[in-house]
Design a protein around this motif. Structure first.
Motif, PDB file in Angstrom:
ATOM      1  N   ASN A 137      31.272 -15.564  -4.750  1.00  0.00           N
ATOM      2  CA  ASN A 137      30.801 -15.164  -6.079  1.00  0.00           C
ATOM      3  C   ASN A 137      29.843 -13.981  -5.982  1.00  0.00           C
ATOM      4  O   ASN A 137      29.931 -13.016  -6.737  1.00  0.00           O
ATOM      5  CB  ASN A 137      30.061 -16.333  -6.760  1.00  0.00           C
ATOM      6  CG  ASN A 137      31.017 -17.395  -7.272  1.00  0.00           C
ATOM      7  OD1 ASN A 137      32.094 -17.078  -7.767  1.00  0.00           O
ATOM      8  ND2 ASN A 137      30.627 -18.646  -7.154  1.00  0.00           N
ATOM      9  N   VAL A 141      30.239 -10.085  -7.421  1.00  0.00           N
ATOM     10  CA  VAL A 141      29.291  -9.451  -8.337  1.00  0.00           C
ATOM     11  C   VAL A 141      28.792  -8.124  -7.748  1.00  0.00           C
ATOM     12  O   VAL A 141      28.783  -7.090  -8.434  1.00  0.00           O
ATOM     13  CB  VAL A 141      28.097 -10.400  -8.629  1.00  0.00           C
ATOM     14  CG1 VAL A 141      26.988  -9.654  -9.367  1.00  0.00           C
ATOM     15  CG2 VAL A 141      28.556 -11.611  -9.427  1.00  0.00           C
ATOM     16  N   LEU A 181      22.855 -15.517  -9.109  1.00  0.00           N
ATOM     17  CA  LEU A 181      23.989 -14.664  -8.723  1.00  0.00           C
ATOM     18  C   LEU A 181      25.270 -15.482  -8.623  1.00  0.00           C
ATOM     19  O   LEU A 181      26.335 -15.068  -9.096  1.00  0.00           O
ATOM     20  CB  LEU A 181      23.702 -13.997  -7.370  1.00  0.00           C
ATOM     21  CG  LEU A 181      22.799 -12.780  -7.379  1.00  0.00           C
ATOM     22  CD1 LEU A 181      22.550 -12.311  -5.947  1.00  0.00           C
ATOM     23  CD2 LEU A 181      23.424 -11.650  -8.204  1.00  0.00           C
ATOM     24  N   LEU A 184      26.367 -16.409 -12.117  1.00  0.00           N
ATOM     25  CA  LEU A 184      26.955 -15.269 -12.821  1.00  0.00           C
ATOM     26  C   LEU A 184      28.403 -15.055 -12.346  1.00  0.00           C
ATOM     27  O   LEU A 184      29.298 -14.801 -13.157  1.00  0.00           O
ATOM     28  CB  LEU A 184      26.125 -14.001 -12.565  1.00  0.00           C
ATOM     29  CG  LEU A 184      26.525 -12.800 -13.412  1.00  0.00           C
ATOM     30  CD1 LEU A 184      26.096 -12.992 -14.862  1.00  0.00           C
ATOM     31  CD2 LEU A 184      25.932 -11.503 -12.851  1.00  0.00           C
ATOM     32  N   GLY A 185      28.609 -15.175 -11.045  1.00  0.00           N
ATOM     33  CA  GLY A 185      29.963 -15.016 -10.499  1.00  0.00           C
ATOM     34  C   GLY A 185      30.900 -16.118 -10.959  1.00  0.00           C
ATOM     35  O   GLY A 185      32.088 -15.904 -11.151  1.00  0.00           O
ATOM     36  N   CYS A 189      31.184 -13.091 -14.251  1.00  0.00           N
ATOM     37  CA  CYS A 189      31.887 -12.104 -13.417  1.00  0.00           C
ATOM     38  C   CYS A 189      32.957 -12.867 -12.622  1.00  0.00           C
ATOM     39  O   CYS A 189      32.886 -12.992 -11.403  1.00  0.00           O
ATOM     40  CB  CYS A 189      30.891 -11.390 -12.502  1.00  0.00           C
ATOM     41  SG  CYS A 189      31.543  -9.846 -11.842  1.00  0.00           S
ATOM     42  N   CYS A 197      32.379  -9.084 -19.363  1.00  0.00           N
ATOM     43  CA  CYS A 197      31.288  -8.102 -19.286  1.00  0.00           C
ATOM     44  C   CYS A 197      30.395  -8.098 -20.525  1.00  0.00           C
ATOM     45  O   CYS A 197      29.200  -7.819 -20.430  1.00  0.00           O
ATOM     46  CB  CYS A 197      31.852  -6.703 -19.051  1.00  0.00           C
ATOM     47  SG  CYS A 197      32.834  -6.596 -17.541  1.00  0.00           S
ATOM     48  N   CYS A 200      27.486 -10.218 -19.979  1.00  0.00           N
ATOM     49  CA  CYS A 200      26.819 -10.068 -18.673  1.00  0.00           C
ATOM     50  C   CYS A 200      25.453  -9.411 -18.807  1.00  0.00           C
ATOM     51  O   CYS A 200      25.336  -8.333 -19.413  1.00  0.00           O
ATOM     52  CB  CYS A 200      27.711  -9.236 -17.752  1.00  0.00           C
ATOM     53  SG  CYS A 200      26.967  -8.982 -16.135  1.00  0.00           S
ATOM     54  N   CYS A 206      26.085  -1.926 -14.481  1.00  0.00           N
ATOM     55  CA  CYS A 206      27.264  -2.155 -13.647  1.00  0.00           C
ATOM     56  C   CYS A 206      28.141  -0.901 -13.523  1.00  0.00           C
ATOM     57  O   CYS A 206      28.669  -0.389 -14.506  1.00  0.00           O
ATOM     58  CB  CYS A 206      28.079  -3.307 -14.232  1.00  0.00           C
ATOM     59  SG  CYS A 206      29.550  -3.647 -13.259  1.00  0.00           S
TER      60      CYS A 206
END
Ligand code: SF4
Length: 348
Positions: A137, A141, A181, A184-185, A189, A197, A200, A206
């Protein structure tokens, strides 16, 4: 690039999933959850996690657990080497550290079954040690964030990405940052299909989003072709139960139980009686083919030809046992590779 951690952590504190190993992130809980989640989705792993902890609430209990019980607790998760390594490590922790994981990255990293990622997760989340925990993940990212086409399965690329991950890690919150992180993955993401997105917190920064390349990242090496292996499986039933045998202590599905099988051959119905007789199995009253089945391991694919065989009462051949349905449910673990046959026996 500006530091991503303020936006990332704000998003995490508002959007993180409530998970039991987050609510109570003791080193044992984080360790167990990370090992379970290596090959299993969170939603699928949670019932196993709860059941495992109810049976083995601490590291000394894990260290002392009897092998068949341990395999039963893991049944359905697959990749049983993970639970064997968990127990090996638990025994070392009991012998060397009094039954508690030490707050020491190198000592934890040295335990069986614990790699850089798992050691990093335990140390950062449970002990607040500022170390990285870089899984797929996180690599995804960062690959997108920096619009970096480096092949993430290349160790040198992973190392370079890890340096970047640490450039953004806030020293006061390494565990939250690492989890943010990963989260988020997992949630935004995402690996399959288009990343979300518009949700995000890093969208403004990004580079892949700006370049329109997010869907083509991360770059990975082509997977190796799987080796195809033919097997013949016979579900041999006598009045005493089904014939099963324990697999060798090393290698594929080590130490787990299996029905009668011949590796390397797709046997015809005509060949089967002679093969059974050669093992000392006699008094065959019925032998019927059942649908073919397959199981995919990471590097091997089993293509299984199957039969049900009914035989008269007789002692089990040397090295085999007759197991009743109830024993197969509660005592002996047939791995998921035999799922099609377990279904036929009413075990799943
Ligand atoms: S903006 Fe999109 S591609 Fe970039 S990190 Fe966020 S979700 Fe991933």
């Amino acid at each position: 690039m500006e530091n991503i951690s303020p936006a990332l952590l704000n998003w995490f504190y508002e959007n993180q999933r409530v998970l039991p190993f987050r609510t109570d992130p003791s080193p044992y809980h984080v360790w167990l959850s990370e090992i379970m989640l290596q090959q299993t989705r969170v939603s699928a792993a949670l019932p196993y996690y709860e059941r495992f902890l109810a049976a083995l609430p601490d590291i000394p209990a894990l260290a002392a657990c009897e092998e068949e019980k341990l395999n039963k607790l893991w049944e359905g998760l697959g990749y049983y080497s993970r639970v064997r390594n968990l127990q090996k490590a638990a025994r070392i922790v009991c012998e060397q550290y009094g039954g508690e994981l030490p707050a020491d990255y190198d000592a934890i990293r040295a335990l069986p079954g614990i790699g850089d990622y798992t050691a990093g997760a335990i140390c950062s989340i449970s002990f607040g040690i500022p170390v990285p925990a870089v899984d797929g993940n996180v690599l995804r990212v960062f690959s997108r964030l920096y619009n970096d086409p480096g092949v993430i399965t290349d160790p040198a690329v992973k190392k370079a990405f890890t340096v970047r991950v640490m450039e953004h890690q806030p020293p006061a919150a390494p565990g939250d940052y690492n989890q943010a992180l990963m989260e988020l993955g997992a949630l935004v993401c995402v690996p399959n299909g288009a990343p979300l997105c518009e949700q995000c917190p890093l969208a403004r920064l990004c580079q892949a989003r700006a370049a329109g390349t997010a869907l083509s990242l991360p770059q990975k090496a082509a997977p190796k072709a799987r080796k195809l292996e033919d097997l013949t499986v016979a579900l041999v039933e006598s009045p005493a139960g089904f014939l099963i045998q324990q697999r060798p202590e090393k290698g594929l599905l080590a130490g787990l139980w299996q029905p009668l099988l011949w590796e390397g051959a797709a046997m015809t119905a005509e060949q089967l009686p002679a093969a059974l007789t050669a093992l000392g199995i006699h008094g065959i009253t019925e032998a019927k083919p059942i649908p073919k089945a397959k199981h995919i391991f990471s590097h091997i694919e089993w293509r299984m030809t199957g039969y049900t065989v009914t035989v008269e009462a007789q002692p089990a051949p040397d090295g085999w046992i007759w197991a009743t349905r109830e024993q197969l449910q509660t005592e002996y673990t047939l791995p998921g590779a035999f799922k099609a046959y377990k279904k036929r026996l009413g075990l799943v």
